[in-house]
Design an enzyme around this catalytic site. Sequence first.
Site, PDB file in Angstrom:
ATOM      1  N   LYS A   1      -0.478 -10.037   8.249  1.00  0.00           N
ATOM      2  CA  LYS A   1      -0.339  -8.618   8.568  1.00  0.00           C
ATOM      3  C   LYS A   1      -1.715  -8.130   8.994  1.00  0.00           C
ATOM      4  O   LYS A   1      -2.648  -8.070   8.186  1.00  0.00           O
ATOM      5  CB  LYS A   1       0.162  -7.819   7.365  1.00  0.00           C
ATOM      6  CG  LYS A   1       0.253  -6.312   7.647  1.00  0.00           C
ATOM      7  CD  LYS A   1       0.692  -5.521   6.427  1.00  0.00           C
ATOM      8  CE  LYS A   1       0.674  -4.018   6.704  1.00  0.00           C
ATOM      9  NZ  LYS A   1       1.066  -3.220   5.523  1.00  0.00           N
TER      10      LYS A   1
ATOM     11  N   THR B   1       0.827  -1.207   0.000  1.00  0.00           N
ATOM     12  CA  THR B   1       0.000   0.000   0.000  1.00  0.00           C
ATOM     13  C   THR B   1       0.858   1.252   0.000  1.00  0.00           C
ATOM     14  O   THR B   1       0.626   2.192  -0.765  1.00  0.00           O
ATOM     15  CB  THR B   1      -0.917   0.007   1.238  1.00  0.00           C
ATOM     16  OG1 THR B   1      -1.703  -1.183   1.246  1.00  0.00           O
ATOM     17  CG2 THR B   1      -1.823   1.221   1.239  1.00  0.00           C
TER      18      THR B   1
ATOM     19  N   TYR C   1      -2.745 -10.404   4.218  1.00  0.00           N
ATOM     20  CA  TYR C   1      -2.810  -8.982   4.564  1.00  0.00           C
ATOM     21  C   TYR C   1      -4.272  -8.601   4.743  1.00  0.00           C
ATOM     22  O   TYR C   1      -5.037  -8.592   3.774  1.00  0.00           O
ATOM     23  CB  TYR C   1      -2.144  -8.170   3.452  1.00  0.00           C
ATOM     24  CG  TYR C   1      -2.097  -6.669   3.630  1.00  0.00           C
ATOM     25  CD1 TYR C   1      -2.379  -6.053   4.856  1.00  0.00           C
ATOM     26  CD2 TYR C   1      -1.750  -5.848   2.554  1.00  0.00           C
ATOM     27  CE1 TYR C   1      -2.326  -4.672   5.002  1.00  0.00           C
ATOM     28  CE2 TYR C   1      -1.684  -4.463   2.693  1.00  0.00           C
ATOM     29  CZ  TYR C   1      -1.978  -3.886   3.907  1.00  0.00           C
ATOM     30  OH  TYR C   1      -1.929  -2.513   4.043  1.00  0.00           O
TER      31      TYR C   1
ATOM     32  N   ARG D   1      -9.430  -0.501   3.763  1.00  0.00           N
ATOM     33  CA  ARG D   1      -9.120  -0.252   2.354  1.00  0.00           C
ATOM     34  C   ARG D   1      -9.852  -1.196   1.402  1.00  0.00           C
ATOM     35  O   ARG D   1     -10.151  -0.820   0.277  1.00  0.00           O
ATOM     36  CB  ARG D   1      -7.605  -0.358   2.114  1.00  0.00           C
ATOM     37  CG  ARG D   1      -6.828   0.836   2.649  1.00  0.00           C
ATOM     38  CD  ARG D   1      -5.353   0.727   2.301  1.00  0.00           C
ATOM     39  NE  ARG D   1      -4.611   1.888   2.781  1.00  0.00           N
ATOM     40  CZ  ARG D   1      -4.367   2.980   2.055  1.00  0.00           C
ATOM     41  NH1 ARG D   1      -4.810   3.062   0.827  1.00  0.00           N
ATOM     42  NH2 ARG D   1      -3.680   3.979   2.571  1.00  0.00           N
TER      43      ARG D   1
ATOM     44  N   TYR E   1     -12.803  -4.528  -4.200  1.00  0.00           N
ATOM     45  CA  TYR E   1     -13.834  -4.186  -5.175  1.00  0.00           C
ATOM     46  C   TYR E   1     -14.751  -5.381  -5.454  1.00  0.00           C
ATOM     47  O   TYR E   1     -15.920  -5.360  -5.096  1.00  0.00           O
ATOM     48  CB  TYR E   1     -13.261  -3.625  -6.477  1.00  0.00           C
ATOM     49  CG  TYR E   1     -14.369  -3.147  -7.416  1.00  0.00           C
ATOM     50  CD1 TYR E   1     -15.133  -2.031  -7.079  1.00  0.00           C
ATOM     51  CD2 TYR E   1     -14.658  -3.833  -8.584  1.00  0.00           C
ATOM     52  CE1 TYR E   1     -16.170  -1.618  -7.911  1.00  0.00           C
ATOM     53  CE2 TYR E   1     -15.685  -3.419  -9.413  1.00  0.00           C
ATOM     54  CZ  TYR E   1     -16.438  -2.310  -9.066  1.00  0.00           C
ATOM     55  OH  TYR E   1     -17.461  -1.904  -9.882  1.00  0.00           O
TER      56      TYR E   1
ATOM     57  N   ILE F   1       4.819  -4.338  10.398  1.00  0.00           N
ATOM     58  CA  ILE F   1       5.087  -3.919   9.018  1.00  0.00           C
ATOM     59  C   ILE F   1       4.714  -2.451   8.969  1.00  0.00           C
ATOM     60  O   ILE F   1       3.543  -2.085   8.978  1.00  0.00           O
ATOM     61  CB  ILE F   1       4.316  -4.777   8.014  1.00  0.00           C
ATOM     62  CG1 ILE F   1       4.823  -6.221   8.104  1.00  0.00           C
ATOM     63  CG2 ILE F   1       4.495  -4.228   6.592  1.00  0.00           C
ATOM     64  CD1 ILE F   1       4.129  -7.199   7.172  1.00  0.00           C
TER      65      ILE F   1
END
Length: 296
Positions: free
Chosen positions: A163, A46, A135, A140, A109, A206
């Site tokens: 993560k 990201t 992740y 997001r 999406y 991270i």
Amino acid sequence: MNPIFEGIGVAMTTPFNNDEVDYDAFRRHIEFLIENDAQALIVNGTTGESPTLTGEEIRTLIKVGIDTAAGRVPVIAGTGTNSTRNSIELSKYAADAGADGVMLITPYYNKANQRGLIAHFTAIADAIDIPVILYNVPARTGMTIEPETVVELSSHPNIVALKDAVGDLNYTIKLMNMINQEEFSLYSGNDDNFADFIQIGGKGLISVVGNVIPGELQDVYTRMTKGDHNARHTFTSLMPLIEAVQVDVNPIPIKVLTSELGFGNYELRLPLLPAEEEMRTEIVETYEAFKEGSKV
């Protein structure tokens, strides 16, 4: 199974110069991070503005990262997309190039249900022979990996870590109590909960702010895991800088500082725009005050 790394992994920015990737600046940033005790490099995440990079740029960044690190620290390639087929192709490239692992974001999406997530991540992990970090960043992607899904995926021999950027330690604690912590590692994806995350058993962070202060964060991790109670006070002293790089959407603020240190121009790709001058000044002043205070 040993963790891929313990302590601070840095979610690297992608430097630009006149809208082209600045690979020389990228190499210099890697040297800075390794010299300052970063324990792993995460390329094309990201913070690296992955959605705006071309396929060729992504592959080149991964290869340059692996070649520059030269085995000194693990290089983890962000290869997850919302297409299973594309994710497999990029993950195979990273594995063939010598990456130490890949990081796979949840599909965005198009999203997926939990059964779809299991099928998606399993297909990618089956296609490669290097470790996989899942992740989870629902803010997001619009979805989360449920703890039960993480547990099921953790039985795959290549899926070794998560993560956790959920930002809710109740999620983390529930997951900690469900997984085999000897076989599966949890890394925080939020700089601001780092100390609490480590205290409940996390293997590291991270980090975004680690782009400029990896050594200070690694010091906190090392001291906390050795039982140094003063380490939390040290972490508190990092909070003004952590908060400064959260005043706008990542990586808009952190690139103020990476450019200040000479790792590329202060450029982002649309739809991200640079911070206004006043905000940039405040971020730099916070960083300079932190560095001055660390000398005392």
